[in-house]
Design a protein around this motif. Sequence first.
Motif, mmCIF file in Angstrom:
data_model
loop_
_atom_site.group_PDB
_atom_site.id
_atom_site.type_symbol
_atom_site.label_atom_id
_atom_site.label_comp_id
_atom_site.label_asym_id
_atom_site.label_seq_id
_atom_site.Cartn_x
_atom_site.Cartn_y
_atom_site.Cartn_z
ATOM 1 N N ILE A 24 0.834 -1.208 0.000
ATOM 2 C CA ILE A 24 0.000 0.000 0.000
ATOM 3 C C ILE A 24 0.866 1.255 0.000
ATOM 4 O O ILE A 24 1.749 1.429 0.848
ATOM 5 C CB ILE A 24 -0.931 0.022 1.230
ATOM 6 N N LEU A 26 0.080 5.372 0.131
ATOM 7 C CA LEU A 26 -1.046 6.278 0.368
ATOM 8 C C LEU A 26 -0.562 7.519 1.102
ATOM 9 O O LEU A 26 0.212 7.428 2.061
ATOM 10 C CB LEU A 26 -2.111 5.558 1.218
ATOM 11 N N ALA A 212 -11.294 5.764 -0.803
ATOM 12 C CA ALA A 212 -10.316 4.706 -1.040
ATOM 13 C C ALA A 212 -11.054 3.375 -1.066
ATOM 14 O O ALA A 212 -11.838 3.076 -0.163
ATOM 15 C CB ALA A 212 -9.256 4.697 0.051
ATOM 16 N N ILE A 219 -5.138 -1.042 -3.030
ATOM 17 C CA ILE A 219 -5.943 0.148 -2.809
ATOM 18 C C ILE A 219 -5.981 1.038 -4.049
ATOM 19 O O ILE A 219 -4.995 1.158 -4.783
ATOM 20 C CB ILE A 219 -5.415 0.951 -1.596
ATOM 21 N N VAL A 221 -7.564 5.074 -4.954
ATOM 22 C CA VAL A 221 -8.130 6.278 -4.345
ATOM 23 C C VAL A 221 -8.630 7.190 -5.441
ATOM 24 O O VAL A 221 -7.956 7.413 -6.453
ATOM 25 C CB VAL A 221 -7.076 7.019 -3.488
#
Length: 227
Positions: A24, A26, A212, A219, A221
């Motif tokens: 991930i 982010l 998200a 993931i 977004v």
Amino acid sequence: MYELRNVTKLYTRGKDTVRALDGIDLTIADGDRLVIQGPTGGGKSTLLQMLGGLDRPTSGEVVLDGTDLAKLSESKLTRVRSENIGFVFQSFNLIPTLTAQENVETALVPLGVKTKERRERAAEALTSVGLGERLGHLPGEMSGGQQQRVAIARALVKQPKVLLADEPTGNLDEGMRDEIMDVLESMWKEHGLTFIMVTHDSAIAKKAPRLATIRKGKITVKENAGA
């Protein structure tokens, strides 16, 4: 600001290895409001636990304001949670034998706040969520929506920078859901919080500035232009 860099979380179930989070990346800016959605078991609650310092990644970095939470000692991590991060959960997590005011005060005890100030700040926090007349009530004497308001007051009384909410409306009917979301959004705006919320509710997700979606540990977004 949060910066997650190549965060992976592995769990072992019997002979199988489950990749709850899979690399991930982010960034969440200060004051952002992000909603996280995804199927059961997709990794959304695991991600929230990483952001709150409730769990550590198998690999990668979870950086909050320049500090990698994954590398902190348990005592320092507890301090960060106590001072900077407020939590609201689906099940309220109130202590049934304590009044609303006493439940809210519990968030201030680890910070060493004196008794008089604790009482004053707890009363002020409960008043801010519309429960100024319920300070002496036990959780069992309140509705689900009122109990969640107490939980919100408890999360905010320590004046955190970050508010994390895991399915905060999951145990509420539609009308009460809208009331609680109004309270949370009002608190987000009033206090300039970074507000991150996990939900299954698409009606809530559609209103978030950023959404998200997490599936099988991956993931994506997107910005919600209409939010």
